[in-house]
Design a protein around this motif. Structure first.
Motif, PDB file in Angstrom:
ATOM      1  N   HIS A   1     -37.177  86.312 -31.024  1.00 31.55           N
ATOM      2  CA  HIS A   1     -36.659  85.046 -30.490  1.00 31.55           C
ATOM      3  C   HIS A   1     -37.712  84.393 -29.591  1.00 31.55           C
ATOM      4  O   HIS A   1     -38.382  85.072 -28.800  1.00 31.55           O
ATOM      5  CB  HIS A   1     -35.386  85.322 -29.687  1.00 31.55           C
ATOM      6  CG  HIS A   1     -34.585  84.112 -29.353  1.00 31.55           C
ATOM      7  ND1 HIS A   1     -34.992  83.197 -28.401  1.00 31.55           N
ATOM      8  CD2 HIS A   1     -33.403  83.645 -29.833  1.00 31.55           C
ATOM      9  CE1 HIS A   1     -34.094  82.237 -28.309  1.00 31.55           C
ATOM     10  NE2 HIS A   1     -33.113  82.479 -29.164  1.00 31.55           N
ATOM     11  N   PRO A   2     -37.880  83.054 -29.665  1.00 26.97           N
ATOM     12  CA  PRO A   2     -38.924  82.375 -28.879  1.00 26.97           C
ATOM     13  C   PRO A   2     -38.739  82.457 -27.368  1.00 26.97           C
ATOM     14  O   PRO A   2     -39.684  82.202 -26.618  1.00 26.97           O
ATOM     15  CB  PRO A   2     -38.846  80.920 -29.357  1.00 26.97           C
ATOM     16  CG  PRO A   2     -37.494  80.779 -29.977  1.00 26.97           C
ATOM     17  CD  PRO A   2     -37.172  82.117 -30.559  1.00 26.97           C
ATOM     18  N   LEU A   3     -37.550  82.812 -26.896  1.00 24.05           N
ATOM     19  CA  LEU A   3     -37.357  82.947 -25.454  1.00 24.05           C
ATOM     20  C   LEU A   3     -38.169  84.118 -24.903  1.00 24.05           C
ATOM     21  O   LEU A   3     -38.701  84.035 -23.791  1.00 24.05           O
ATOM     22  CB  LEU A   3     -35.869  83.150 -25.135  1.00 24.05           C
ATOM     23  CG  LEU A   3     -35.531  83.371 -23.654  1.00 24.05           C
ATOM     24  CD1 LEU A   3     -35.887  82.138 -22.819  1.00 24.05           C
ATOM     25  CD2 LEU A   3     -34.051  83.714 -23.478  1.00 24.05           C
ATOM     26  N   ASN A   4     -38.280  85.186 -25.665  1.00 22.68           N
ATOM     27  CA  ASN A   4     -38.932  86.396 -25.157  1.00 22.68           C
ATOM     28  C   ASN A   4     -40.411  86.202 -24.816  1.00 22.68           C
ATOM     29  O   ASN A   4     -40.847  86.603 -23.730  1.00 22.68           O
ATOM     30  CB  ASN A   4     -38.732  87.562 -26.135  1.00 22.68           C
ATOM     31  CG  ASN A   4     -37.277  87.998 -26.197  1.00 22.68           C
ATOM     32  OD1 ASN A   4     -36.585  88.003 -25.184  1.00 22.68           O
ATOM     33  ND2 ASN A   4     -36.799  88.347 -27.376  1.00 22.68           N
ATOM     34  N   PRO A   5     -41.230  85.600 -25.691  1.00 22.51           N
ATOM     35  CA  PRO A   5     -42.626  85.346 -25.298  1.00 22.51           C
ATOM     36  C   PRO A   5     -42.737  84.446 -24.067  1.00 22.51           C
ATOM     37  O   PRO A   5     -43.653  84.600 -23.258  1.00 22.51           O
ATOM     38  CB  PRO A   5     -43.225  84.670 -26.536  1.00 22.51           C
ATOM     39  CG  PRO A   5     -42.349  85.057 -27.669  1.00 22.51           C
ATOM     40  CD  PRO A   5     -40.981  85.222 -27.094  1.00 22.51           C
TER      41      PRO A   5
END
Length: 360
Positions: free
Chosen positions: A60-64
């Motif tokens: 998910h793009p939130l993690n990076p």
């Protein structure tokens, strides 16, 4: 070999002269410390390692974005504050993340306040339909607004920042165009506020976290879901729904919160680094990549075979706005019960949305 002796009448070097020799050396050392940052100060700080908990999948793009936030904290703390990110519910279920931060199971937690209906009535106002036009600027707007209420409503934790995803909508097994279509349907709502709308329209709410949602739809436990566009594919929900309403129905508010004890145990310098990373600017930075991802999901969905994306007519959109009015009234009553003024809260939110160019 000639030896030179100091004449006796000169005696020992005067203290003033010694001081003059030492002062330039001390000055040089002080300058070196300033040039190098503040290592002398930071060397006194005890190393701190943070456990960051995120319940969305690793990809998910939130993690990076959260990792980049943590990396900047490491840099600004001179390496004394480090972090390990645990995605995919490794430390606990999505529904439990607020309590996990409160109890120290995680040092920072990614929380969906809407997963616990009635617990955070002020924040619930941000998930009322037809408020937010976008997720990126909307994240700065919601954070700037909620800072006035967080210390009271989320007193068990240290509030860091709030943010939202790009607007979501209905994704379903059968086409939903007008509010009356929801009657008799089983819907997984994104938040408790959206759930109130479903109930008022004669639908039934099916509670499930995002990671559990595909299974609920696949088994027929739910007929529809409210979800942002990009995440439909990320969670595999595109395999079990066909129809997609093209309207910015709602956003889901989230918060990033910290365990109070962990914060209190830090040095003054370390606390300042954390505080400098708990701002509206950082809310927008962290939410930005996710907002872009969700926005791009619309085009990806349109390119998939077997899916229908449909727009609402002005009359249908007006019907949805009218249908949402009782939800706002219901929200207002819940806010009054905790001694707050719902009109003042909603006016402040709308003003913040206008200020940050994210009002619908």
């Amino acid at each position: 070999m000639q030896t030179t002796h100091r004449p006796r009448h000169l005696g020992k070097p005067r203290p003033q002269r010694v001081a003059r020799r030492i002062q330039p050396l001390a000055l040089l050392a002080a300058c070196a410390a300033l040039v190098a940052g503040t290592p002398a100060v930071q060397a006194q700080d005890k190393p701190v390692q943070l456990k960051l908990s995120s319940w969305v999948p690793a990809q998910h793009p939130l993690n990076p974005a959260l990792q980049a936030w943590a990396d900047d904290i490491k840099k600004e703390s001179g390496g004394t504050i480090t972090a390990i990110l645990f995605p995919s519910e490794q430390l606990g279920k999505a529904f439990d993340h607020y309590d996990m931060a409160r109890d120290g199971i995680a040092d920072f937690s990614y929380v969906n306040p809407g997963y616990q209906p009635g617990r955070f009535p002020v924040m619930a106002g941000a998930s009322l339909p037809f408020l937010f036009a976008n997720g990126k600027e909307g994240s700065a707007a919601i954070d700037a607004w909620y800072r006035n209420y967080a210390a009271k409503e989320m007193k068990d934790v240290k509030y860091c920042f709030a943010f939202v995803h790009d607007p979501g909508t209905f994704h379903s097994r059968k086409k939903i165009t007008v509010p009356t279509d929801v009657k008799g349907m089983k819907v997984r709502p994104a938040t408790s506020t959206v759930g109130q709308l479903i109930t008022s329209l004669g639908g039934t709410n099916v509670q499930a976290s995002a990671p559990e949602s595909r299974d609920m739809l696949e088994r027929g436990v739910a007929d529809a879901i409210t979800f942002p566009w990009g995440s439909i594919g990320l969670f595999g929900i595109d395999k079990v729904v066909k129809y997609h309403m093209d309207a910015p129905l709602y956003v889901t508010p989230f918060v990033w919160v910290m365990n109070k004890g962990k914060y209190d145990a830090m040095s003054t310098a370390q606390k300042k680094v954390i505080d400098d990373h708990c701002t509206s600017e950082w809310a927008q930075k962290v939410a930005g990549p996710w907002a872009d991802f969700e926005f791009a999901g619309h085009a990806k969905m349109a390119a998939l075979p077997g899916h229908e994306i449909y727009k609402l007519t002005p009359e249908q959109l007006d019907a949805w706005r009218k249908a949402a009015a009782p939800s706002e009234a219901q929200w207002a009553e819940s806010v009054k019960k905790v001694g707050e003024d719902p009109k003042a809260i909603m006016d402040a939110l709308k003003a913040s949305l206008v200020k940050y160019k994210s009002a619908l």
